[in-house]
Design an enzyme around this catalytic site. Structure first.
Site, short mmCIF file in Angstrom:
data_model
loop_
_atom_site.label_atom_id
_atom_site.label_comp_id
_atom_site.label_asym_id
_atom_site.label_seq_id
_atom_site.Cartn_x
_atom_site.Cartn_y
_atom_site.Cartn_z
CE LYS A 162 -3.82 -2.38 2.39
NZ LYS A 162 -4.70 -2.39 3.61
CE1 TYR A 182 -9.32 -3.32 0.64
CE2 TYR A 182 -8.67 -1.25 -0.37
CZ TYR A 182 -8.35 -2.37 0.37
OH TYR A 182 -7.07 -2.56 0.85
NE ARG A 191 -6.07 -12.61 4.77
CZ ARG A 191 -6.75 -11.47 4.85
NH1 ARG A 191 -6.66 -10.56 3.87
NH2 ARG A 191 -7.49 -11.19 5.90
CG ASN A 212 -3.57 -2.64 7.10
OD1 ASN A 212 -3.43 -2.19 5.96
ND2 ASN A 212 -4.63 -3.34 7.46
CG HIS A 247 -5.15 -6.34 -0.51
ND1 HIS A 247 -6.39 -6.45 0.10
CD2 HIS A 247 -5.20 -7.15 -1.60
CE1 HIS A 247 -7.15 -7.28 -0.61
NE2 HIS A 247 -6.45 -7.71 -1.64
CD GLU A 288 -8.78 -9.14 -3.90
OE1 GLU A 288 -7.58 -9.43 -3.69
OE2 GLU A 288 -9.62 -8.99 -3.00
P1 DAT Z 1 -7.56 -7.18 5.38
O1 DAT Z 1 -6.79 -6.06 4.73
O2 DAT Z 1 -6.81 -7.78 6.54
O3 DAT Z 1 -8.05 -8.22 4.40
P2 DAT Z 1 -10.30 -6.21 5.43
O4 DAT Z 1 -10.46 -6.78 4.06
O5 DAT Z 1 -11.32 -6.61 6.45
O6 DAT Z 1 -8.87 -6.53 6.03
O7 DAT Z 1 -10.33 -4.61 5.34
C1 DAT Z 1 -9.66 -3.95 4.27
C2 DAT Z 1 -8.91 -2.78 4.85
O8 DAT Z 1 -9.82 -1.83 5.38
C3 DAT Z 1 -7.98 -3.14 6.00
O9 DAT Z 1 -6.72 -3.55 5.55
C4 DAT Z 1 -7.92 -1.86 6.77
C5 DAT Z 1 -9.28 -1.26 6.58
N1 DAT Z 1 -10.19 -1.59 7.68
C6 DAT Z 1 -10.86 -2.75 7.87
N2 DAT Z 1 -11.61 -2.72 8.97
C7 DAT Z 1 -11.41 -1.49 9.51
C8 DAT Z 1 -11.90 -0.82 10.67
N3 DAT Z 1 -12.76 -1.41 11.50
N4 DAT Z 1 -11.45 0.44 10.90
C9 DAT Z 1 -10.59 1.05 10.06
N5 DAT Z 1 -10.09 0.48 8.96
C10 DAT Z 1 -10.50 -0.77 8.67
MG MG Z 2 -9.43 -8.07 2.86
#
Ligand code: DAT
Ligand code: MG
Length: 150
Positions: free
Chosen positions: A9, A49, A85, A112, A115, A126
């Protein structure tokens, strides 16, 4: 062999951590079969997303992911989706275990670093969003049998 999409990212690029993260993924045994630097458009961010559209964090997520260049990578390997993951760690870096990318290099959910697709089906969807077929190169390495038994 399974393939998955990884995005390093904009925070990873800005912090100069792209190489360090790629090194961890390569060291795990995963093979790079596609890689490019690009900046995501808002439209692509929405498609990528789409599962998160409407959630409270969605606007901030789109703002962040489109804010600068990122590195998109297609990785190939046995159980590539799950292996990426586990190398990434939990979504919230504060809860990610030591030894993971997020656990070692990040502290905030909104920054973070990485992805990774969360299922083989998501990976297929994707990868097609980010790469043309001609941009993905399949090849074998002499080391493959030293990484995967079969
Ligand atoms: P991941 O990236 O671990 O697959 P995800 O698909 O649930 O997680 O969410 C995509 C991104 O969105 C994640 O990397 C960070 C952000 N995100 C997810 N849940 C969040 C939350 N509760 N508050 C803030 N950012 C969040
Ligand atoms: Mg995800």
């Amino acid at each position: 062999m399974e393939r998955t999409l990884v995005l390093l990212k904009p925070d990873a690029v800005q912090r100069g951590l792209a190489g360090a993260i790629i090194a961890r993924l390569e060291a795990r045994g995963l093979k790079i079969v596609g890689i490019k630097l690009m900046q995501m458009s808002e439209a692509l961010a929405h498609r990528h997303y789409e599962a998160h559209v409407g959630k409270p964090f969605f606007p901030g997520l789109v703002q962040f992911i489109t804010s600068g260049p990122l590195v998109a990578i297609v990785l190939e390997g046995k159980n590539a989706v799950a292996v990426v993951r586990s190398t990434m760690g939990a979504t919230d870096p504060a809860k990610a275990g030591p030894g993971t990318v997020r656990g070692d290099m990040a502290i905030d959910m909104g920054r973070n670093l990485i992805h990774g697709s969360d299922s083989p089906e998501a990976a297929q969807r994707e990868i097609a969003l980010f790469f043309r077929e001609s941009e993905i190169v399949g090849y074998s390495r002499d080391t493959d049998p030293w990484i995967t038994e079969s």
